[in-house]
Design an enzyme around this catalytic site. Structure first.
Site, mmCIF file in Angstrom:
data_model
loop_
_atom_site.group_PDB
_atom_site.id
_atom_site.type_symbol
_atom_site.label_atom_id
_atom_site.label_comp_id
_atom_site.label_asym_id
_atom_site.label_seq_id
_atom_site.Cartn_x
_atom_site.Cartn_y
_atom_site.Cartn_z
ATOM 1 N N CYS A 136 -3.695 -1.367 2.589
ATOM 2 C CA CYS A 136 -2.230 -1.352 2.624
ATOM 3 C C CYS A 136 -1.734 -0.394 3.700
ATOM 4 O O CYS A 136 -1.649 0.819 3.472
ATOM 5 C CB CYS A 136 -1.689 -0.952 1.245
ATOM 6 S SG CYS A 136 0.107 -0.947 1.155
ATOM 7 N N CYS A 139 1.438 1.487 2.847
ATOM 8 C CA CYS A 139 1.249 2.594 1.889
ATOM 9 C C CYS A 139 0.606 3.805 2.560
ATOM 10 O O CYS A 139 0.983 4.941 2.305
ATOM 11 C CB CYS A 139 0.332 2.161 0.740
ATOM 12 S SG CYS A 139 0.708 0.554 0.052
ATOM 13 N N ASP A 140 -0.401 3.572 3.385
ATOM 14 C CA ASP A 140 -1.248 4.674 3.852
ATOM 15 C C ASP A 140 -1.108 4.995 5.344
ATOM 16 O O ASP A 140 -1.574 6.047 5.793
ATOM 17 C CB ASP A 140 -2.736 4.334 3.597
ATOM 18 C CG ASP A 140 -3.008 4.104 2.116
ATOM 19 O OD1 ASP A 140 -2.338 4.761 1.304
ATOM 20 O OD2 ASP A 140 -3.868 3.272 1.780
#
Ligand code: FAD
Ligand code: NAP
Length: 311
Positions: A136, A139-140
């Site tokens: 992701c 997300c990261d």
């Protein structure tokens, strides 16, 4: 007979259960027992820290966030069964839900089974998962370890291009590994990748192994599948964008789905094609796939189930 059964225990299922519990519906939740290979609590239990969920300015570990949600669910008067639902029968009223402990009847059902991000099972993947390897980018990708570094995205779909474009905000260079010599992505997205000078595309290229220093990844071994030539490249991050698989097998033939298996809900609602059956979170969302969106749709599903029960 139950008023409401919630299947799934990720952010969507927990939020639905919290709202329904506080509305005094006395819901029953099946949180799953390694359902789809994921622990109760869902996808966030497979990650480290989350920095984009509101309310946690210093970030929060995925496990801790899901543990707190579960605690709130219990405090809201929800009964939780640590079992995986094996079968549902939606052509009868009340609906039937079957698990290892028996058959349960319910007036309404919220499906929050989530989805699974596809992995490759490459050498080194387990060792470096969340130590430079992620499924992701949104997300990261912003983490300090990826800033001004060389990052790699694997996949040739819309998600892969979207993630590569997103990563160019932080990375020095982004390389896309595509196993064929064409993208699967839409022409519009392809054009964006082709016109971004920070993105390099390697066609006919597959991952052969993930290498690191024990703490984080440092290199990838890649293979040209036409020439079989192996190469080792320096990278600080690897992002899989291989598609997701929604956990919807048991609803086949009962609920409307799109061609990739996501449940179809009515616009601006969580209603499925069967009145009284609602779907929330990643099981019906192939666009956003974020915890806060899943939680929001869980809230919608609970409010809609409550209204349905008052009819
Ligand atoms: P899920 O979290 O997928 O949970 C579904 C649950 O239902 C699972 O526990 C599953 O076992 C259970 N279940 C499935 N079938 C059954 C059954 N038959 N019976 C009982 N239970 C069942 N989002 C963010 O917003 N921020 C992030 O930083 C972030 N990081 C991520 C990192 C990783 C590695 C991954 C994979 C995802 C990340 N996401 C992040 C995305 C986020 O995790 C998902 O969008 C969110 O968890 C979806 O919630 P959900 O409730 O729909 O489903
Ligand atoms: P997808 O379209 O299924 O693409 C997955 C990609 O991963 C494909 O390119 C596939 O290669 C590759 N892949 C799969 N397994 C692989 C393996 N083992 N090794 C190497 N590569 C592998 O998934 P997605 O990109 O997540 O998109 C899902 C849906 O959401 C699509 O309908 C998409 O249009 C939509 N979406 C749209 C947008 C947007 O419009 N902005 C953004 C994101 C997603 P092959 O092509 O060779 O099969």
């Amino acid at each position: 007979m139950e008023n409401l059964i919630v299947i799934g225990s990720g952010p969507a299922g927990q939020t639905a259960a919290i709202y329904a519990g506080q509305a005094n519906l006395k819901p029953l939740m099946f949180e799953g027992l390694m359902a789809g290979g994921i622990a109760a609590g869902g996808q966030l239990t497979t990650t480290t820290d989350i920095h984009n969920f509101p309310g946690f300015p210093d970030g929060v570990s995925g496990l801790e966030l899901m543990f707190k949600m579960r605690e709130q669910t219990l405090k809201s008067g929800v009964k939780i069964l640590t079992e995986t639902v094996e079968k549902v029968e939606l052509d009868v009223n009340p609906f039937r839900v079957v698990s290892s402990s028996g058959t349960y009847e319910t007036k309404t059902l919220i499906i929050a089974n989530g989805a699974i991000a596809q992995r490759l099972g490459a050498k080194g993947e387990d060792q470096y998962w969340q130590k430079g390897v992620s499924a992701c980018a949104v997300c990261d990708g912003g983490l300090p370890i990826f800033r001004n570094q060389h990052l790699v995205v694997i996949g040739g779909g819309d998600t892969a291009i979207e993630e590569a474009l997103y990563l160019t905000k932080f990375a020095r260079k982004v390389t896309m590994l595509v196993r064929r010599n064409v993208f699967r992505a839409s022409k519009t997205m392809q054009a964006k990748a082709f016109h971004n000078a920070q993105i390099e595309i390697m066609w006919h290229t597959e991952l052969a192994g993930i290498l690191g220093d024990g703490k984080k990844i440092t290199h990838l071994k890649i293979r040209n599948n036409q020439t079989n030539k192996l190469e080792t490249i320096d990278v600080a991050g690897l992002f899989y964008a291989l598609g997701h698989k929604p956990n919807t097998e048991m609803f086949k033939g009962q609920l409307e789905m799109d061609e990739t298996g996501y449940l179809v809900t009515k616009p601006n609602s969580t209603m499925t094609n069967i009145p009284g059956v609602f779907a929330a979170g990643d099981v019906q969302d192939h666009v956003y796939r974020q915890a806060i969106v899943a939680a929001g749709s869980g809230c919608m599903a609970a409010l809609e189930a409550e209204r349905y029960l008052q009819i």
